[in-house]
Scaffold this motif. Structure first.
Motif, PDB file in Angstrom:
ATOM      1  N   LEU A 278       0.846  -1.191   0.000  1.00  0.00           N
ATOM      2  CA  LEU A 278       0.000   0.000   0.000  1.00  0.00           C
ATOM      3  C   LEU A 278       0.884   1.244   0.000  1.00  0.00           C
ATOM      4  CD1 LEU A 278      -3.003   0.870   0.145  1.00  0.00           C
ATOM      5  CD2 LEU A 278      -2.731   1.020   2.616  1.00  0.00           C
ATOM      6  N   VAL A 279       0.697   2.102  -0.994  1.00  0.00           N
ATOM      7  CA  VAL A 279       1.516   3.305  -1.163  1.00  0.00           C
ATOM      8  C   VAL A 279       0.603   4.519  -1.169  1.00  0.00           C
ATOM      9  CG1 VAL A 279       3.176   4.495  -2.637  1.00  0.00           C
ATOM     10  CG2 VAL A 279       3.203   1.999  -2.499  1.00  0.00           C
ATOM     11  N   ALA A 280       0.931   5.502  -0.336  1.00  0.00           N
ATOM     12  CA  ALA A 280       0.200   6.771  -0.303  1.00  0.00           C
ATOM     13  C   ALA A 280       0.951   7.786  -1.153  1.00  0.00           C
ATOM     14  CB  ALA A 280       0.046   7.274   1.121  1.00  0.00           C
ATOM     15  N   VAL A 281       0.216   8.503  -1.987  1.00  0.00           N
ATOM     16  CA  VAL A 281       0.801   9.491  -2.896  1.00  0.00           C
ATOM     17  C   VAL A 281       0.055  10.801  -2.726  1.00  0.00           C
ATOM     18  CG1 VAL A 281       1.394  10.038  -5.284  1.00  0.00           C
ATOM     19  CG2 VAL A 281       1.365   7.651  -4.525  1.00  0.00           C
ATOM     20  N   GLY A 282       0.809  11.880  -2.558  1.00  0.00           N
ATOM     21  CA  GLY A 282       0.226  13.216  -2.460  1.00  0.00           C
ATOM     22  C   GLY A 282       0.354  13.950  -3.775  1.00  0.00           C
ATOM     23  N   TYR A 283      -0.722  14.656  -4.165  1.00  0.00           N
ATOM     24  CA  TYR A 283      -0.768  15.382  -5.449  1.00  0.00           C
ATOM     25  C   TYR A 283      -1.124  16.842  -5.185  1.00  0.00           C
ATOM     26  CZ  TYR A 283      -1.252  10.653  -7.411  1.00  0.00           C
ATOM     27  OH  TYR A 283      -1.081   9.331  -7.729  1.00  0.00           O
ATOM     28  N   ARG A 284      -0.534  17.704  -5.982  1.00  0.00           N
ATOM     29  CA  ARG A 284      -0.918  19.118  -5.985  1.00  0.00           C
ATOM     30  C   ARG A 284      -0.937  19.601  -7.425  1.00  0.00           C
ATOM     31  NH1 ARG A 284       4.514  22.171  -3.663  1.00  0.00           N
ATOM     32  NH2 ARG A 284       6.047  20.892  -4.767  1.00  0.00           N
ATOM     33  N   GLU A 285      -1.673  20.674  -7.652  1.00  0.00           N
ATOM     34  CA  GLU A 285      -1.878  21.170  -9.004  1.00  0.00           C
ATOM     35  C   GLU A 285      -1.514  22.642  -9.059  1.00  0.00           C
ATOM     36  OE1 GLU A 285      -5.470  21.404 -12.353  1.00  0.00           O
ATOM     37  OE2 GLU A 285      -5.858  20.731 -10.320  1.00  0.00           O
ATOM     38  N   PHE A 286      -0.765  23.033 -10.073  1.00  0.00           N
ATOM     39  CA  PHE A 286      -0.365  24.423 -10.279  1.00  0.00           C
ATOM     40  C   PHE A 286      -0.939  24.920 -11.594  1.00  0.00           C
ATOM     41  CE2 PHE A 286       2.870  22.775  -7.456  1.00  0.00           C
ATOM     42  CZ  PHE A 286       2.984  23.792  -6.525  1.00  0.00           C
ATOM     43  N   VAL A 287      -1.697  25.986 -11.525  1.00  0.00           N
ATOM     44  CA  VAL A 287      -2.239  26.625 -12.725  1.00  0.00           C
ATOM     45  C   VAL A 287      -2.008  28.126 -12.572  1.00  0.00           C
ATOM     46  CG1 VAL A 287      -4.260  27.056 -14.131  1.00  0.00           C
ATOM     47  CG2 VAL A 287      -3.956  24.822 -13.066  1.00  0.00           C
ATOM     48  N   SER A 288      -1.184  28.674 -13.447  1.00  0.00           N
ATOM     49  CA  SER A 288      -0.849  30.113 -13.416  1.00  0.00           C
ATOM     50  C   SER A 288      -0.282  30.499 -12.052  1.00  0.00           C
ATOM     51  CB  SER A 288      -2.091  30.969 -13.731  1.00  0.00           C
ATOM     52  OG  SER A 288      -2.597  30.638 -14.998  1.00  0.00           O
ATOM     53  N   GLN A 289       0.634  29.640 -11.562  1.00  0.00           N
ATOM     54  CA  GLN A 289       1.306  29.875 -10.298  1.00  0.00           C
ATOM     55  C   GLN A 289       0.362  29.868  -9.094  1.00  0.00           C
ATOM     56  OE1 GLN A 289       4.576  29.869 -10.291  1.00  0.00           O
ATOM     57  NE2 GLN A 289       4.619  29.789 -12.527  1.00  0.00           N
ATOM     58  N   ASP A 290      -0.864  29.459  -9.289  1.00  0.00           N
ATOM     59  CA  ASP A 290      -1.819  29.382  -8.181  1.00  0.00           C
ATOM     60  C   ASP A 290      -2.070  27.909  -7.861  1.00  0.00           C
ATOM     61  OD1 ASP A 290      -2.056  32.106  -8.108  1.00  0.00           O
ATOM     62  OD2 ASP A 290      -3.727  32.137  -9.538  1.00  0.00           O
ATOM     63  N   GLN A 291      -2.004  27.578  -6.588  1.00  0.00           N
ATOM     64  CA  GLN A 291      -2.224  26.204  -6.180  1.00  0.00           C
ATOM     65  C   GLN A 291      -3.719  25.940  -6.047  1.00  0.00           C
ATOM     66  OE1 GLN A 291       0.000  25.044  -2.793  1.00  0.00           O
ATOM     67  NE2 GLN A 291       1.929  25.882  -3.524  1.00  0.00           N
ATOM     68  N   LYS A 292      -4.171  24.891  -6.697  1.00  0.00           N
ATOM     69  CA  LYS A 292      -5.577  24.518  -6.623  1.00  0.00           C
ATOM     70  C   LYS A 292      -5.736  23.334  -5.671  1.00  0.00           C
ATOM     71  CE  LYS A 292      -8.056  24.898 -10.287  1.00  0.00           C
ATOM     72  NZ  LYS A 292      -8.620  24.655 -11.637  1.00  0.00           N
ATOM     73  N   LYS A 293      -6.854  22.660  -5.760  1.00  0.00           N
ATOM     74  CA  LYS A 293      -7.139  21.556  -4.849  1.00  0.00           C
ATOM     75  C   LYS A 293      -6.183  20.399  -5.082  1.00  0.00           C
ATOM     76  CE  LYS A 293     -12.020  22.652  -4.236  1.00  0.00           C
ATOM     77  NZ  LYS A 293     -13.413  22.152  -4.315  1.00  0.00           N
ATOM     78  N   GLY A 294      -5.979  19.608  -4.020  1.00  0.00           N
ATOM     79  CA  GLY A 294      -5.052  18.494  -4.084  1.00  0.00           C
ATOM     80  C   GLY A 294      -5.733  17.171  -3.787  1.00  0.00           C
TER      81      GLY A 294
END
Length: 608
Positions: A278-294
Motif C-alpha cells: 500500500l503506497v500513499a501518494v500526495g498530489y498538488r496542481e499548479f495553474v498560473s502559479q496558483d495552487q488549486k485543490k489536491g
C-alpha cells in the motif's frame, strides 16, 4: 367380557326387551409387554435410593483399593463372546423425490398479488346459483383470467418506481463490493507477468491448446527445451559482478495513474509500514502559479489502474506519511499550512482530525511531515512537521489536532563576503527573521537528534532536548535544500540535495562536505539511500533518475535514465518488499521500475 361375532346355532334370538336393556361395558388397558429394559446407570442425588447407591459405590471403591498390592487378587485378560447382531428388514415402496424451482422477481410478486385482488373483486359480480359451469371449468376460467389481469397490472406500475429500484440495486453496498472483487481479479490476471517480476517469482505462461498430433507436440516441446537452453546460456551469471556481466538497468513494470490524477504533480510518497503493498501518494496542481485543490490517494498492487482510497483536499498536498503504531492513520500536509489525519480503513472522504481550527497551525506550506517514535520511556509515536513559516512543530493527537513549537529556525548570516547586489536585497523592506524550513530527517539511532534543511541553503543539526537546540550548522549549498537523509548503515554520514544542481555527502563531525556529486545542470528534487546499503543511493532531477554506487565510482552514477518522457521527475521511493524504485513526476504518474544487476545487499552493510 367377550361377545361372539356370530349367533350360535340352536339359541333363540334376543327379545326387544332384552335389546332395550342397558348393558355396561368396561374397557381397560392390557398389561405392558417389556421387549427391552436398559436400567439407567445414573441416579439423582435427591432420589430415595441415592443413599444406597452412594454406599455401594463406596464399598466398591474400597474393594478396588484393597486389590492394589494384595496377593489374593491377580489381573488377567478375559475375552467375552459377543452375540450375533440382529437385523430387521422392512420392505416398502420406494420414495420418489423431485426438485422443482423457478425464478421470481419482485415484479412477479406484485403482479400476482394484483391479479389475485382483481379476481376476488370480479367473483361477487356473478349471480349466485346461475352459474352453469362445472367446478373444473370455473378453475380453468380463473387460471385464464389470472394472466390477463397480470398483463393489465404490468403497465400500471410507473416508470419512476422501476428506475428507483434499478438505482437501488446499482448503488447497493453488496454489489459495489462484489464489483471491487471482480475488478481486482481482472487486474491480477492482466498484470500477472509484471506482478510476478515485482515479487521475483516465476511468470506463469498459459499453454496454447491446439489440435496437433502427439508427435508434433513432442517436437514442439523439444524445440522449446532447446530455446530455453540457449536463453540460459545467454543470460549473465548472477554471481558475476556488474563489471563482468551486464550493467545496472531499469525496467518499467507499470504506472500508478488514472484520469483523476492527470494534471497533478506528485509531491510526496510513503509506503505503509505494515503493508508495503500500500503506497500513499500526495498530489498538488499548479495553474498560473496558483495552487488549486489536491489529492491524497492510496494505491495497491491489487489494482494498479485505480486507487483504493481517494481523499480530496481543499489545497495542494505537499507531504504524506503512514503511522507505525496505527498503520491505518495517514498524515497529510497541505500547501496552506493545514495538517489532516485520515483513516484509510474508512471509505469516507472526510478527515479524522484537522488542524484548520488550531490557533498554532502553520502559516506556510508543510513541506515535510513524519511519524517519529521517541525513545522516552513509553516510546510514543509523535507527528513532526516542518513548514515554510520557519517552525518545526510536534502535533498532539487527542480529541482535536493541536501542536507546539519544537524549534524556530532563525536566519543566519553567511560567512562569505556578499556582493553589493545582495546587500541591497538584504536591505529591502522588513523581512521575517525566521528562515523557511524545507526538510528534516531524524537520526536512525538517536531520535533526539535531527537535521533541518532551510531555504537559505543551510543544514542545522538540532536536538529536541536541551537548552541549545542547534548543535551545528552545515553550509555548502547555494540554493534551497530540498532533502536531507541520514545513512541507514553508516549513521555518522548523511546526504543533502539542493536547487544548486548538487548532492553533498557530509560527515557529522565535519562542517565541510566530504564529496560533491554533480552530473547535470538541473534541480535535484529528491534523494534516498537504498535499503541495507551504505554506498548506494538514488536521486532525481528534473528529467533523469540517477543511481550512485560509491563503492564503484564517486565521479559518475552507475545508472542514469530518463524515466519520465512526458513530465519532470519530482520524487522517488525505494520499495520495501521488492528491488524496485517508485518515481513520481509532474504529470501525476508514479512509475514502478525494477532494478536489474544492481548489487543491493539483503543485510545491512558499511561502506569502507
Amino acid at each position: 367380557p367377550g361377545f361372539p361375532a356370530e349367533q350360535e346355532e340352536g339359541k333363540a334370538a334376543l327379545t326387544e326387551a332384552e335389546l332395550e336393556q342397558r348393558v355396561d361395558i368396561l374397557l381397560s388397558e392390557t398389561d405392558t409387554l417389556w421387549m427391552l429394559d436398559l436400567p439407567t446407570s445414573l441416579v439423582s442425588t435427591e432420589a430415595e435410593e441415592a443413599g444406597r447407591v452412594l454406599e455401594r459405590n463406596k464399598i466398591y471403591a474400597e474393594i478396588c483399593n484393597a486389590k492394589i498390592g494384595s496377593e489374593y487378587f491377580e489381573d488377567k485378560m478375559v475375552q467375552t463372546i459377543s452375540g450375533a447382531a440382529k437385523t430387521k428388514e422392512v420392505q416398502c415402496e420406494a420414495i420418489t423425490m423431485a426438485e422443482k424451482g423457478m425464478m421470481v422477481t419482485p415484479w412477479d410478486l406484485d403482479n400476482s398479488l394484483n391479479a389475485s385482488e382483481a379476481a376476488q373483486t370480479e367473483e361477487p359480480r356473478a349471480p349466485a346459483g346461475k352459474s352453469s359451469k362445472s367446478p373444473s371449468a370455473e378453475e380453468h376460467s380463473q387460471a385464464e383470467a389470472a394472466p390477463s389481469a397480470r398483463e393489465s397490472a404490468v403497465p400500471a406500475r410507473s416508470h419512476g418506481e422501476k428506475e428507483c429500484s434499478s438505482e437501488e440495486i446499482l448503488t447497493s453496498a453488496n454489489l459495489q463490493q462484489d464489483l471491487v472483487v471482480m475488478e481486482r481479479i481482472l487486474m491480477e490476471n492482466i498484470f500477472q507477468p509484471k506482478l510476478a517480476l515485482y515479487r521475483q517469482i516465476p511468470v506463469l505462461i498459459e499453454p496454447v491448446v491446439t489440435s496437433e498430433t502427439k508427435e508434433e507436440a513432442e517436437e514442439d516441446e523439444d524445440e522449446e527445451e532447446k530455446e530455453e537452453e540457449k536463453q540460459e546460456e545467454t543470460l549473465p551469471d548472477p554471481k558475476q559482478s556488474p563489471a563482468e556481466g551486464a550493467g545496472p538497468r531499469l525496467e518499467q513494470l507499470w504506472s500508478y495513474s488514472c484520469d483523476l490524477t492527470s494534471g497533478h504533480s506528485v509531491s510526496s510518497m510513503a509506503c505503509n509500514k505494515v503493508n508495503p503493498d500500500l503506497v500513499a501518494v500526495g498530489y498538488r496542481e499548479f495553474v498560473s502559479q496558483d495552487q488549486k485543490k489536491g489529492l491524497a490517494c492510496c494505491w495497491s498492487l491489487k489494482n494498479p489502474m485505480w486507487p483504493e482510497r481517494i481523499f480530496r483536499c481543499d489545497h495542494g498536498v505537499t507531504a504524506v506519511d503512514f503511522s507505525l503504531g496505527s498503520p491505518n492513520l495517514l498524515a497529510v500536509g497541505m500547501a496552506n499550512g493545514c495538517v489532516a489525519i485520515y483513516d484509510v480503513r474508512s471509505r469516507a472522504d472526510a478527515a479524522l482530525l484537522d488542524s484548520s481550527a488550531s490557533l498554532n497551525k502553520h502559516k506556510g506550506p508543510v513541506w515535510q511531515l513524519r511519524w517519529v517514535e521517541q525513545d522516552r520511556g513509553d516510546k510514543k509515536e509523535t507527528l513532526m512537521c516542518i513548514s515554510g513559516d520557519g517552525r518545526m512543530t510536534q502535533w498532539l493527537i487527542q480529541q482535536r489536532l493541536d501542536c507546539f513549537d519544537v524549534m524556530k529556525i532563525k536566519r543566519t548570516e553567511s560567512e562569505k563576503k556578499k556582493s553589493p547586489g545582495e546587500r541591497e536585497r538584504k536591505s529591502e523592506g522588513p523581512i521575517s527573521q525566521q528562515a523557511a524550513g524545507m526538510c528534516f530527517d531524524f537520526h536512525p539511532e538517536d531520535t533526539d537528534i535531527f537535521l533541518a534543511g532551510t531555504e537559505e541553503g543551510h543544514i542545522h543539526c538540532c536536538s529536541c532536548s536541551g537548552k541549545e537546540q542547534i548543535l551545528g550548522t552545515y553550509r555548502g549549498h547555494k540554493g534551497p535544500v530540498y532533502k536531507v537523509a541520514w545513512n541507514p548503515c553508516s549513521t555518522d554520514t548523511f546526504l543533502s540535495c539542493s536547487a544548486d544542481w548538487s548532492i553533498l555527502l557530509w560527515q557529522r563531525d565535519s562542517h565541510t562536505p566530504l564529496l560533491t556529486f554533480t552530473s547535470v545542470t538541473a534541480f535535484v528534487h529528491d534523494i534516498k539511500w537504498a535499503p541495507h546499503s551504505a554506498c548506494i543511493f538514488a536521486a532525481v532531477n528534473e528529467r533523469r533518475v540517477e543511481i550512485w554506487d560509491l563503492s564503484v565510482s564517486i565521479f559518475q552514477p552507475v545508472l542514469s535514465c530518463a524515466a519520465s518522457p512526458e513530465g519532470n521527475l519530482s520524487s522517488l521511493l525505494f520499495a520495501r518488499n521488492a528491488e524496485c524504485l517508485l518515481l513520481g513526476d509532474s504529470c501525476g504518474q508514479v512509475g514502478v521500475w525494477q532494478l536489474h544487476n544492481l548489487a543491493v545487499p539483503s543485510t545491512p552493510q558499511v561502506c569502507a
